[in-house]
Design an enzyme around this catalytic site. Structure first.
Site, PDB file in Angstrom:
ATOM      1  N   CYS A   1       0.846  -1.206   0.000  1.00  0.00           N
ATOM      2  CA  CYS A   1       0.000   0.000   0.000  1.00  0.00           C
ATOM      3  C   CYS A   1       0.878   1.253   0.000  1.00  0.00           C
ATOM      4  O   CYS A   1       1.587   1.487  -0.967  1.00  0.00           O
ATOM      5  CB  CYS A   1      -0.998  -0.055   1.165  1.00  0.00           C
ATOM      6  SG  CYS A   1      -2.355   1.125   1.006  1.00  0.00           S
TER       7      CYS A   1
ATOM      8  N   HIS B   1      -3.908  -5.232  -0.210  1.00  0.00           N
ATOM      9  CA  HIS B   1      -3.488  -5.768   1.084  1.00  0.00           C
ATOM     10  C   HIS B   1      -3.501  -7.297   1.043  1.00  0.00           C
ATOM     11  O   HIS B   1      -4.550  -7.903   1.265  1.00  0.00           O
ATOM     12  CB  HIS B   1      -4.400  -5.243   2.199  1.00  0.00           C
ATOM     13  CG  HIS B   1      -4.159  -3.796   2.467  1.00  0.00           C
ATOM     14  ND1 HIS B   1      -3.188  -3.367   3.349  1.00  0.00           N
ATOM     15  CD2 HIS B   1      -4.690  -2.685   1.929  1.00  0.00           C
ATOM     16  CE1 HIS B   1      -3.153  -2.056   3.351  1.00  0.00           C
ATOM     17  NE2 HIS B   1      -4.056  -1.599   2.495  1.00  0.00           N
TER      18      HIS B   1
ATOM     19  N   GLU C   1      -2.446  -9.324   3.122  1.00  0.00           N
ATOM     20  CA  GLU C   1      -2.766  -9.877   4.448  1.00  0.00           C
ATOM     21  C   GLU C   1      -4.273  -9.887   4.706  1.00  0.00           C
ATOM     22  O   GLU C   1      -4.736 -10.463   5.680  1.00  0.00           O
ATOM     23  CB  GLU C   1      -2.018  -9.076   5.531  1.00  0.00           C
ATOM     24  CG  GLU C   1      -2.557  -7.682   5.846  1.00  0.00           C
ATOM     25  CD  GLU C   1      -2.138  -6.584   4.871  1.00  0.00           C
ATOM     26  OE1 GLU C   1      -1.619  -6.910   3.785  1.00  0.00           O
ATOM     27  OE2 GLU C   1      -2.339  -5.390   5.192  1.00  0.00           O
TER      28      GLU C   1
END
Lengths: 259, 202
Positions: free
Chosen positions: B80, B181, B183
């Site tokens: 990001c 993202h 994750e």
């Protein structure tokens, strides 16, 4: 292509998922971590955990619940309930939340939106708005009344102007609940959702009234929602987020599949 | 698999650390320990929020250490804002320079045509040859939340479309970045992080 999100919502009371109608007749519906993992596995695009009876004394219970729920969750995870300061928000983020949802506290102190956004980024701040149409207003929809304290008390604000202020202060998303529709399973309030979605430049999550797959198609098309919250629909006929999304895909709504 | 995550107080790190540990990585976190960066096997620069936060990397003296590590071929992943930092800078904080490993600037999505920020699950067009995105099939989705974006260039590893095309991932040798993202992107995201952890230094 950006897809429409289906968000699974878990109402939590004292560390357990509960089901009920307007906060009464609560039924135990299991462990939040287990339920969140199940919804993610079954295709939910995001999980929201709302601590519906958050009190100061219960903060540690909430944080422990968030920690346990976040541990094995690899989709976006938002948490609301009892967050009254940037410090409260910080603890919830440290426990593993990606976003916080603030409602009454933001109305009591709108500067809270700025404060959390400054520290953690706008993407981390969801402003939740509970609104009811006001038949007395010149425009009953745009001027729907905003309520606080779980819908018990008018906040003295109008839905569109409050949503705009939230955006100006740095909210990343609006979670809009129609109190007229909530619990009815008769469909989202598409007019209310569209009024807010067209008034702001940030994503709007529609909530309240989901009962059938067609209600979701409707709120994405007519309601111009960017995402929709599904809670009780998974208990009444639609087996999972995946099943819902397969139906939506057939109806031409862009959704994340396979999931 | 050892990985060093750089903390510069840009949003919370919990999710990134959790995902890396879930994949079996031995994770260490530092905000200013130059020795850790100098001995790192792999570096991850996460970050959500405002580009201005990257000034802390300069203030703590960690920027030259990262530049040197990249020069030595240490695998680097920016996430990001961490990806945007690899570029010349961002119009979000024009006075704050990025690393300029990639010479272009990051810019804001134009307002008024669609919602900004771009929030949600979007699909990737993966370009051939990406190691980071190996095994990501057409039509897999990842989770984005951002208002600024990097342009599509020769270094772009994957393109996503919102308003127009933008760089969803960048990759040049061991220097990698993702705008989304991983994750928070379910099984697809974990696959991408696993690919990164499999990268070895030169």
């Amino acid at each position: 292509m950006l897809t429409k999100r289906i968000i699974a919502c878990l109402d939590v009371h004292a560390g357990r998922v509960v089901k009920g109608v307007q906060f009464v007749d609560l039924i135990d519906a299991g462990d939040p971590a287990t339920q969140a993992a199940r919804h993610a596995r079954e295709g939910a695009d995001e999980i929201v955990l709302l601590d519906i009876t958050a009190t100061h004394e219960r903060r540690q219970t909430l944080l422990e619940t968030v920690r346990r729920t976040a541990r094995e969750l690899f989709v976006p995870f938002a948490v609301g309930g009892g967050i009254r300061s940037a410090q409260d928000a910080g603890q919830v983020f440290d426990a593993g939340a990606d976003k916080v949802s603030i409602n009454s506290a933001a109305l009591a102190d709108p500067g809270l939106i700025d404060a959390i956004g400054r520290s953690f980024g706008a993407q981390a701040v969801v402003v939740a708005i509970d609104a009811r149409r006001d038949p007395q207003a010149a425009d009953p929809v745009r001027d729907a009344q905003v309520f606080v304290q779980g819908g018990r008390k008018p906040a003295g604000r109008r839905v569109v102007e409050w949503a705009r202020e939230a955006e100006d202060r740095g909210a990343g998303e609006i979670l809009l609940t129609s109190m007229d529709s909530d619990g009815t399973r008769a469909g989202f309030d598409c007019e209310l959702t569209a009024a807010v979605s067209e008034a702001v430049g940030i994503p709007v999550i529609a909530s309240g009234g989901a009962g059938t797959v067609a209600h979701f198609t409707d709120v994405f098309a007519r309601g111009k929602a960017d995402a929709a919250l599904a809670a009780s629909i998974f208990h009444f006929g639609v087996s999972s987020a995946r099943a819902l999304k397969q139906e939506l895909a057939r109806a031409g709504v862009p959704v994340r599949l396979p999931c | 698999m050892r990985v060093t995550v750089i903390d510069y107080k840009a949003g919370n790190l919990t999710s990134v650390l959790k995902a890396l540990r879930h994949l079996g990585a031995e994770v260490e976190v530092t905000d200013s320990d130059l020795a850790l960066v100098e001995s790192a096997e792999r570096l991850v620069l996460p970050g959500v929020g405002h580009f201005q936060a990257t000034e802390r990397l300069d203030a703590s003296g960690i920027t030259p250490a990262i530049r040197a590590a990249i020069g030595r071929g240490v695998p680097f992943l920016g996430i990001c804002v961490g990806m945007q930092w690899l570029y010349a800078g961002s119009s979000e904080a024009p006075a704050q320079p990025g690393l300029a490993h990639f010479p272009e600037p990051c810019t804001r999505f134009p307002d008024h045509s669609e919602k900004v920020p771009h929030v949600g699950w979007n699909s990737l067009e993966v370009r051939p040859g990406s190691r980071l995105l190996a095994g990501v099939e057409p039509g897999e989705y990842v989770y984005f939340t951002h208002s600024y974006k990097a342009p599509v260039t020769d270094s772009t590893a994957a393109v996503a479309h919102y308003i127009g095309p933008f760089a969803a991932a960048v990759e040049q040798g061991n220097v990698m970045g993702v705008q989304f993202h991983p994750e928070k992107s379910g099984a697809t995201g974990l696959k991408i992080l696993r690919n990164f952890l499999a990268c070895e230094g030169n």
